[in-house]
Scaffold this motif. Structure first.
Motif, PDB file in Angstrom:
ATOM      1  N   LEU A 104     -20.071 -31.772  18.312  1.00  0.00           N
ATOM      2  CA  LEU A 104     -20.661 -32.407  17.500  1.00  0.00           C
ATOM      3  C   LEU A 104     -21.021 -33.719  17.801  1.00  0.00           C
ATOM      4  N   PRO A 105     -22.469 -34.105  17.286  1.00  0.00           N
ATOM      5  CA  PRO A 105     -23.019 -35.553  17.781  1.00  0.00           C
ATOM      6  C   PRO A 105     -22.167 -36.785  17.231  1.00  0.00           C
ATOM      7  N   GLN A 106     -21.215 -36.542  15.969  1.00  0.00           N
ATOM      8  CA  GLN A 106     -20.425 -37.473  15.682  1.00  0.00           C
ATOM      9  C   GLN A 106     -19.588 -36.586  14.731  1.00  0.00           C
ATOM     10  N   ALA A 107     -18.468 -37.302  14.282  1.00  0.00           N
ATOM     11  CA  ALA A 107     -17.595 -36.818  13.290  1.00  0.00           C
ATOM     12  C   ALA A 107     -18.190 -36.660  11.757  1.00  0.00           C
ATOM     13  N   ASP A 108     -17.740 -35.726  11.355  1.00  0.00           N
ATOM     14  CA  ASP A 108     -18.612 -35.298  10.023  1.00  0.00           C
ATOM     15  C   ASP A 108     -17.549 -34.786   9.186  1.00  0.00           C
ATOM     16  N   THR A 109     -17.795 -34.661   7.787  1.00  0.00           N
ATOM     17  CA  THR A 109     -16.859 -34.367   6.844  1.00  0.00           C
ATOM     18  C   THR A 109     -17.022 -32.751   6.875  1.00  0.00           C
ATOM     19  N   PRO A 110     -15.955 -32.019   7.075  1.00  0.00           N
ATOM     20  CA  PRO A 110     -16.182 -30.583   6.774  1.00  0.00           C
ATOM     21  C   PRO A 110     -16.020 -30.293   5.621  1.00  0.00           C
ATOM     22  N   ARG A 111     -16.442 -28.963   5.061  1.00  0.00           N
ATOM     23  CA  ARG A 111     -16.382 -28.244   3.793  1.00  0.00           C
ATOM     24  C   ARG A 111     -15.086 -27.224   3.801  1.00  0.00           C
ATOM     25  N   LEU A 112     -13.910 -27.637   3.415  1.00  0.00           N
ATOM     26  CA  LEU A 112     -12.746 -26.730   3.633  1.00  0.00           C
ATOM     27  C   LEU A 112     -12.753 -25.818   2.405  1.00  0.00           C
ATOM     28  N   SER A 113     -12.280 -24.741   2.745  1.00  0.00           N
ATOM     29  CA  SER A 113     -11.800 -23.782   2.073  1.00  0.00           C
ATOM     30  C   SER A 113     -10.470 -24.054   1.421  1.00  0.00           C
ATOM     31  N   PRO A 114     -10.284 -24.430   0.029  1.00  0.00           N
ATOM     32  CA  PRO A 114      -9.072 -24.777  -0.536  1.00  0.00           C
ATOM     33  C   PRO A 114      -7.812 -23.495  -0.334  1.00  0.00           C
ATOM     34  N   ARG A 115      -8.151 -22.446  -0.330  1.00  0.00           N
ATOM     35  CA  ARG A 115      -7.125 -21.385   0.239  1.00  0.00           C
ATOM     36  C   ARG A 115      -6.893 -21.445   1.355  1.00  0.00           C
ATOM     37  N   GLU A 116      -7.621 -21.907   2.507  1.00  0.00           N
ATOM     38  CA  GLU A 116      -7.277 -21.905   3.837  1.00  0.00           C
ATOM     39  C   GLU A 116      -6.597 -23.536   4.180  1.00  0.00           C
ATOM     40  N   HIS A 117      -7.201 -24.338   3.762  1.00  0.00           N
ATOM     41  CA  HIS A 117      -7.175 -25.536   4.185  1.00  0.00           C
ATOM     42  C   HIS A 117      -7.051 -26.628   3.403  1.00  0.00           C
ATOM     43  N   THR A 118      -6.172 -27.702   3.338  1.00  0.00           N
ATOM     44  CA  THR A 118      -6.200 -28.580   2.260  1.00  0.00           C
ATOM     45  C   THR A 118      -6.705 -29.910   2.794  1.00  0.00           C
ATOM     46  N   ALA A 119      -6.709 -30.333   4.025  1.00  0.00           N
ATOM     47  CA  ALA A 119      -7.111 -31.683   4.525  1.00  0.00           C
ATOM     48  C   ALA A 119      -7.769 -31.716   5.777  1.00  0.00           C
ATOM     49  N   PHE A 120      -8.458 -32.697   6.313  1.00  0.00           N
ATOM     50  CA  PHE A 120      -8.769 -32.773   7.627  1.00  0.00           C
ATOM     51  C   PHE A 120      -8.513 -34.139   7.954  1.00  0.00           C
ATOM     52  N   VAL A 121      -8.596 -34.480   9.370  1.00  0.00           N
ATOM     53  CA  VAL A 121      -8.529 -35.696   9.886  1.00  0.00           C
ATOM     54  C   VAL A 121      -9.416 -35.699  11.294  1.00  0.00           C
ATOM     55  N   TRP A 122      -9.967 -36.663  11.907  1.00  0.00           N
ATOM     56  CA  TRP A 122     -10.344 -36.615  13.117  1.00  0.00           C
ATOM     57  C   TRP A 122      -9.625 -37.896  13.878  1.00  0.00           C
ATOM     58  N   LEU A 123      -9.083 -37.429  15.169  1.00  0.00           N
ATOM     59  CA  LEU A 123      -8.160 -38.277  15.903  1.00  0.00           C
ATOM     60  C   LEU A 123      -8.643 -38.348  17.428  1.00  0.00           C
ATOM     61  N   PRO A 124      -8.470 -39.194  18.040  1.00  0.00           N
ATOM     62  CA  PRO A 124      -8.526 -39.201  19.556  1.00  0.00           C
ATOM     63  C   PRO A 124      -7.824 -38.128  20.049  1.00  0.00           C
ATOM     64  N   TYR A 125      -8.439 -37.447  21.019  1.00  0.00           N
ATOM     65  CA  TYR A 125      -7.794 -36.083  21.611  1.00  0.00           C
ATOM     66  C   TYR A 125      -6.226 -36.081  21.724  1.00  0.00           C
ATOM     67  N   GLN A 126      -5.824 -37.188  22.394  1.00  0.00           N
ATOM     68  CA  GLN A 126      -4.122 -37.211  22.698  1.00  0.00           C
ATOM     69  C   GLN A 126      -3.609 -37.115  21.339  1.00  0.00           C
ATOM     70  N   GLU A 127      -3.904 -37.916  20.411  1.00  0.00           N
ATOM     71  CA  GLU A 127      -3.077 -37.898  19.133  1.00  0.00           C
ATOM     72  C   GLU A 127      -3.304 -36.600  18.443  1.00  0.00           C
ATOM     73  N   ALA A 128      -4.653 -35.860  18.579  1.00  0.00           N
ATOM     74  CA  ALA A 128      -4.656 -34.688  17.776  1.00  0.00           C
ATOM     75  C   ALA A 128      -3.821 -33.524  18.512  1.00  0.00           C
ATOM     76  N   ALA A 129      -3.694 -33.447  19.756  1.00  0.00           N
ATOM     77  CA  ALA A 129      -2.703 -32.562  20.446  1.00  0.00           C
ATOM     78  C   ALA A 129      -1.272 -32.955  19.919  1.00  0.00           C
ATOM     79  N   ASP A 130      -0.876 -34.127  19.817  1.00  0.00           N
ATOM     80  CA  ASP A 130       0.421 -34.499  19.377  1.00  0.00           C
ATOM     81  C   ASP A 130       0.683 -33.797  18.208  1.00  0.00           C
ATOM     82  N   ARG A 131      -0.229 -33.753  17.277  1.00  0.00           N
ATOM     83  CA  ARG A 131      -0.070 -33.355  15.763  1.00  0.00           C
ATOM     84  C   ARG A 131       0.073 -31.865  15.471  1.00  0.00           C
ATOM     85  N   CYS A 132      -0.575 -31.204  16.513  1.00  0.00           N
ATOM     86  CA  CYS A 132      -0.737 -29.773  16.207  1.00  0.00           C
ATOM     87  C   CYS A 132       0.419 -29.017  16.247  1.00  0.00           C
TER      88      CYS A 132
END
Length: 156
Positions: A104-132
């Protein structure tokens, strides 16, 4: 009489959503708080095209409908976690996961389906890998610089 829920197909897509600066979107599972992941989902039909499944899952889980989707040509075969095996036909224990990236051109706010996902976060890729929670998802995120043309990677 209600129709029986069909078993999941043991073939899925994993879509790492990111920006050109290698910020990665993670979403938290509603059924397992603390389980952070990229967009993922099984094929709806055995003959569903992988790219179509990737776009369908992105739209369903985030509401995003644009960006540059790339098939990384990677497939992971992994053991299905025991607490999710009831979703598959008896005797099915492995899943094949096909990896895509969506820039995506920039970080954007997703529209989450509450029955599937409750929160989101944008992280630098190494931090994202650590959190998975999923090792295959973490490894895919760590491969992001290799599959992102022109990305500038900063040392950790």
């Amino acid at each position: 009489m209600p129709e029986a829920t069909p078993f999941k197909i043991p073939e899925s897509v994993l879509v790492v959503i990111h920006t050109p600066e290698l910020q990665v979107l993670l979403i938290e599972r509603a059924d397992h708080p603390g389980y952070w992941q990229s967009v993922t989902g099984s094929l709806d039909q055995p003959d569903e095209a992988l790219a179509e499944a990737a776009w369908r899952e992105v739209r369903e889980e985030t509401g995003f409908a644009a960006g540059t989707l790339r098939d990384w040509g990677l497939a992971n075969i992994y053991e299905i976690y025991p607490h999710w095996r009831h979703r598959y036909a008896p005797g099915v224990t492995q899943n094949t996961e096909h990896v895509f990236g969506l820039c995506l051109p920039q970080a954007d706010t997703p529209r989450l389906s509450p029955r599937e996902h409750t929160a989101f976060v944008w992280l630098p890729y190494q931090e994202a890998a650590d959190r998975c929670f999923s090792p295959s998802n973490a490894e895919a995120i760590l491969q992001l610089p290799r599959y992102t043309p022109g990305a500038s990677v900063q040392a950790r």
